[in-house]
Design a protein around this motif. Structure first.
Motif, mmCIF file in Angstrom:
data_model
loop_
_atom_site.group_PDB
_atom_site.id
_atom_site.type_symbol
_atom_site.label_atom_id
_atom_site.label_comp_id
_atom_site.label_asym_id
_atom_site.label_seq_id
_atom_site.Cartn_x
_atom_site.Cartn_y
_atom_site.Cartn_z
ATOM 1 N N PRO A 6 0.815 -1.211 0.000
ATOM 2 C CA PRO A 6 0.000 0.000 0.000
ATOM 3 C C PRO A 6 0.848 1.261 0.000
ATOM 4 N N GLY A 7 0.504 2.201 -0.882
ATOM 5 C CA GLY A 7 1.183 3.478 -0.914
ATOM 6 C C GLY A 7 2.439 3.495 -1.748
ATOM 7 N N VAL A 8 2.925 2.322 -2.189
ATOM 8 C CA VAL A 8 4.146 2.257 -2.993
ATOM 9 C C VAL A 8 3.800 1.634 -4.343
ATOM 10 N N MET A 9 4.090 2.355 -5.413
ATOM 11 C CA MET A 9 3.823 1.842 -6.749
ATOM 12 C C MET A 9 4.939 0.896 -7.165
ATOM 13 N N ALA A 10 4.572 -0.286 -7.623
ATOM 14 C CA ALA A 10 5.555 -1.293 -8.012
ATOM 15 C C ALA A 10 6.251 -0.896 -9.314
ATOM 16 N N PRO A 11 7.508 -1.334 -9.500
ATOM 17 C CA PRO A 11 8.189 -1.068 -10.772
ATOM 18 C C PRO A 11 7.498 -1.812 -11.897
ATOM 19 N N VAL A 115 16.395 4.534 -14.588
ATOM 20 C CA VAL A 115 15.131 3.867 -14.295
ATOM 21 C C VAL A 115 14.954 3.707 -12.789
ATOM 22 N N TYR A 116 16.044 3.359 -12.111
ATOM 23 C CA TYR A 116 15.991 3.197 -10.652
ATOM 24 C C TYR A 116 15.632 4.506 -9.969
ATOM 25 N N ARG A 117 16.113 5.621 -10.500
ATOM 26 C CA ARG A 117 15.791 6.924 -9.907
ATOM 27 C C ARG A 117 14.279 7.129 -9.842
ATOM 28 N N GLU A 118 13.587 6.716 -10.877
ATOM 29 C CA GLU A 118 12.133 6.883 -10.905
ATOM 30 C C GLU A 118 11.462 6.020 -9.850
ATOM 31 N N GLN A 119 11.968 4.803 -9.639
ATOM 32 C CA GLN A 119 11.386 3.947 -8.610
ATOM 33 C C GLN A 119 11.643 4.503 -7.217
ATOM 34 N N VAL A 120 12.812 5.106 -7.016
ATOM 35 C CA VAL A 120 13.120 5.726 -5.717
ATOM 36 C C VAL A 120 12.095 6.814 -5.404
ATOM 37 N N LYS A 121 11.727 7.592 -6.406
ATOM 38 C CA LYS A 121 10.715 8.636 -6.191
ATOM 39 C C LYS A 121 9.370 8.024 -5.803
ATOM 40 N N GLY A 184 7.214 0.066 8.803
ATOM 41 C CA GLY A 184 6.195 -0.931 8.535
ATOM 42 C C GLY A 184 5.997 -1.392 7.105
ATOM 43 N N ASP A 185 6.004 -0.499 6.109
ATOM 44 C CA ASP A 185 5.629 -0.932 4.765
ATOM 45 C C ASP A 185 6.818 -1.534 4.015
ATOM 46 N N LYS A 186 6.609 -1.818 2.741
ATOM 47 C CA LYS A 186 7.638 -2.488 1.949
ATOM 48 C C LYS A 186 7.955 -1.674 0.700
ATOM 49 N N ILE A 187 9.168 -1.858 0.197
ATOM 50 C CA ILE A 187 9.595 -1.182 -1.026
ATOM 51 C C ILE A 187 10.269 -2.204 -1.934
ATOM 52 N N TYR A 188 10.725 -1.737 -3.094
ATOM 53 C CA TYR A 188 11.341 -2.617 -4.087
ATOM 54 C C TYR A 188 12.823 -2.259 -4.224
ATOM 55 N N VAL A 189 13.671 -3.236 -3.964
ATOM 56 C CA VAL A 189 15.121 -3.037 -3.977
ATOM 57 C C VAL A 189 15.699 -3.717 -5.214
ATOM 58 N N PRO A 190 16.448 -3.006 -6.051
ATOM 59 C CA PRO A 190 17.010 -3.648 -7.245
ATOM 60 C C PRO A 190 18.099 -4.648 -6.868
ATOM 61 N N ARG A 191 18.113 -5.758 -7.594
ATOM 62 C CA ARG A 191 19.198 -6.720 -7.366
ATOM 63 C C ARG A 191 20.526 -6.094 -7.786
ATOM 64 N N ALA A 192 20.492 -5.334 -8.866
ATOM 65 C CA ALA A 192 21.695 -4.646 -9.347
ATOM 66 C C ALA A 192 21.251 -3.471 -10.200
ATOM 67 N N ILE A 193 22.083 -2.444 -10.251
ATOM 68 C CA ILE A 193 21.835 -1.313 -11.140
ATOM 69 C C ILE A 193 23.009 -1.191 -12.104
ATOM 70 N N LYS A 224 2.429 -14.382 -15.771
ATOM 71 C CA LYS A 224 2.117 -13.035 -15.311
ATOM 72 C C LYS A 224 2.984 -12.682 -14.111
ATOM 73 N N THR A 225 3.548 -11.494 -14.142
ATOM 74 C CA THR A 225 4.299 -11.016 -12.989
ATOM 75 C C THR A 225 3.695 -9.698 -12.544
ATOM 76 N N ARG A 226 3.654 -9.485 -11.249
ATOM 77 C CA ARG A 226 3.007 -8.294 -10.714
ATOM 78 C C ARG A 226 3.949 -7.097 -10.638
ATOM 79 N N PHE A 227 5.249 -7.359 -10.714
ATOM 80 C CA PHE A 227 6.217 -6.263 -10.742
ATOM 81 C C PHE A 227 7.485 -6.766 -11.408
ATOM 82 N N ASP A 228 8.340 -5.853 -11.754
ATOM 83 C CA ASP A 228 9.612 -6.170 -12.400
ATOM 84 C C ASP A 228 10.463 -6.990 -11.420
ATOM 85 N N THR A 229 10.715 -8.256 -11.750
ATOM 86 C CA THR A 229 11.415 -9.134 -10.801
ATOM 87 C C THR A 229 12.926 -8.903 -10.767
ATOM 88 N N ARG A 230 13.387 -7.905 -11.486
ATOM 89 C CA ARG A 230 14.777 -7.473 -11.257
ATOM 90 C C ARG A 230 14.893 -6.779 -9.898
#
Length: 435
Positions: A6-11, A115-121, A184-193, A224-230
């Motif tokens: 909730p509150g975080v848009m997936a990549p 691309v990662y910069r946009e996800q950080v925002k 409390g919430d969760k975010i998306y961390v890149p495996r590598a940039i 089907k994937t719900r977010f970029d699995t990178r």
């Protein structure tokens, strides 16, 4: 399982190779190296290894086939999935070995820095709206002064830097951990940039706590994937450092053997919390450490350098918490202090709160309370140190008494005599040692 937070848009999931914004040669070489190192053969297995959708992976395989670097083997298992299997050709093996000589990196395709910069925002720590209830819930096990939450709440909600200072043993580290738990919430961390053709690994299982894995149907070419699995969906990260922190730990770490980079601590903590505990105990003086943070704290960006000397900007989106037992005016100049947004003093408890902590610890340790022992402690022992109470003292005294009871072979109990024996271990007498 719902794989959004909730509150975080997936990549977003890349749909074509053009969406990747990576060099075709880099993508092809990572594909070849991954097949060479893992012996992955079917498209779905290769897709899982390089963390791309099956359709995009197939597109990449087809390019390598046209270049005669990959060849089809037919259906791998009779009566099995029916998927086409692939292997490296002799030319493909040769190219894979050449690519490994340039960089040992294989596996997940990196995410371009832009691309990662946009996800950080999309998942910025400054987007969090933390409430009093959340903060109290995360720190309910702590006995804190009434006005401390009033000061901490706006500081944490701002996502800006915090300096906590005060005498040792009064819970600055515990409060820092409580702040982390309140997020409390969760975010998306890149495996590598990726930047300028260089791969920088970011995801670190020591730092990052991944959410439960979600397996899609590996045999479906329309998986089907719900977010970029990178990316890996994780709790907001927390990096905790203490006296071991050095300035060079804030630089890119280049592996001479693998010829890849590892992200520094502050980049791994992006979107989360970076706690510098025991500031002033590090090998480097505190002023240079703070100076290193000036640009990131003011401009929300950090500057890193490659082995070549080329410098580049990365996002700095981190709640930095400095904790020190020293008075800030003794270890920082005014310019440094001005750049730290919140300064919060953490004092020891008053007598009432001390007794509350003592009672809570005794209950947790299954140590029966004794009124005469507490009166003896307050009337006879604390005047020796000018009635200065600290949060660590109840735990210390009760654990000492438990150790004595275990040694003497008696049930857990407290008495003036046991308190005296425990008290003797809490302080070192000021005296010269004769040699």
């Amino acid at each position: 399982m719902n794989m959004t937070t909730p509150g975080v848009m997936a990549p977003p999931v890349p749909k074509t190779l053009d969406d990747m914004l990576l060099s075709p040669v880099m993508m092809r070489d990572i594909l070849l190296k991954t097949i060479f190192r893992t012996n992955a053969a079917e498209t779905s297995e290769i897709a899982k290894r390089i963390c791309l959708p099956v359709a995009v992976t197939q597109e990449l395989i087809d390019i390598a086939r046209r270049q005669k670097l990959i060849e089809a083997m037919g259906s791998l298992h009779a009566g099995g999935s029916g998927e086409m299997a692939y292997q490296l050709s002799d030319a493909g093996k040769s190219r894979a070995l050449e690519a490994l000589g340039q960089s040992e990196y294989f596996g997940a395709m990196p995410v371009p820095l832009q691309v990662y910069r946009e996800q950080v925002k999309r998942q910025s720590i400054r987007n969090i709206a933390i409430t009093r209830q959340q903060l109290l819930g995360a720190m309910g096990h702590l006995v804190l002064p009434d006005d401390l939450i009033d000061n901490l709440g706006p500081a944490v909600g701002s996502g800006r830097s915090i300096l906590m200072y005060g005498p040792p043993g009064n819970g600055k580290s515990s409060i820092s951990n409580g702040i982390r738990d309140a997020l409390g919430d969760k975010i998306y961390v890149p495996r590598a940039i990726e930047y300028a053709g260089q791969v920088i690994t970011v995801y670190d299982p020591i730092v990052h706590t991944a959410a439960e894995d979600h397996e899609d149907d590996p045999t479906s070419l329309r998986r089907k994937t719900r977010f970029d699995t990178r990316y890996v969906m994780c709790d907001r990260p927390t990096v905790i450092t203490g006296g071991e922190l050095r300035l060079d730990m804030l630089d890119l770490n280049y592996n001479e053997v693998a010829r890849t980079y590892q992200a520094p601590l502050q980049l791994k903590s992006t979107g989360g919390v970076f706690i510098v505990d025991d500031l002033g105990r590090q090998e480097d003086p505190p002023q240079p450490l703070i100076n290193r943070w000036i640009v990131p704290l003011e401009e929300n960006k950090d500057i890193l350098a490659l082995q070549s000397g080329e410098k580049f900007e990365v996002p700095f989106d981190t709640l930095v918490i400095f904790s020190t037992n020293f008075h800030p005016n003794k270890i920082f100049d005014k310019a440094a202090l001005r750049r730290i947004f919140y300064k919060i003093k953490i004092d020891g408890p008053n007598q009432k709160d001390f007794l509350k902590i003592f009672s809570m610890v005794a209950k947790k340790r299954k140590m029966p309370l004794d009124e005469s022992t507490l009166i003896h402690l307050l009337k006879n022992k604390y005047p020796e140190i000018d009635n200065v109470y600290a949060n660590y003292q109840p735990i210390f005294l009760i654990d000492q008494m438990i150790s004595i009871c275990n040694f003497e072979g008696i049930p857990n109990q407290m008495s003036p005599e046991l308190i005296d024996r425990a008290w003797a271990n809490m302080f070192v007498e000021e005296s010269d040692i004769q040699h």
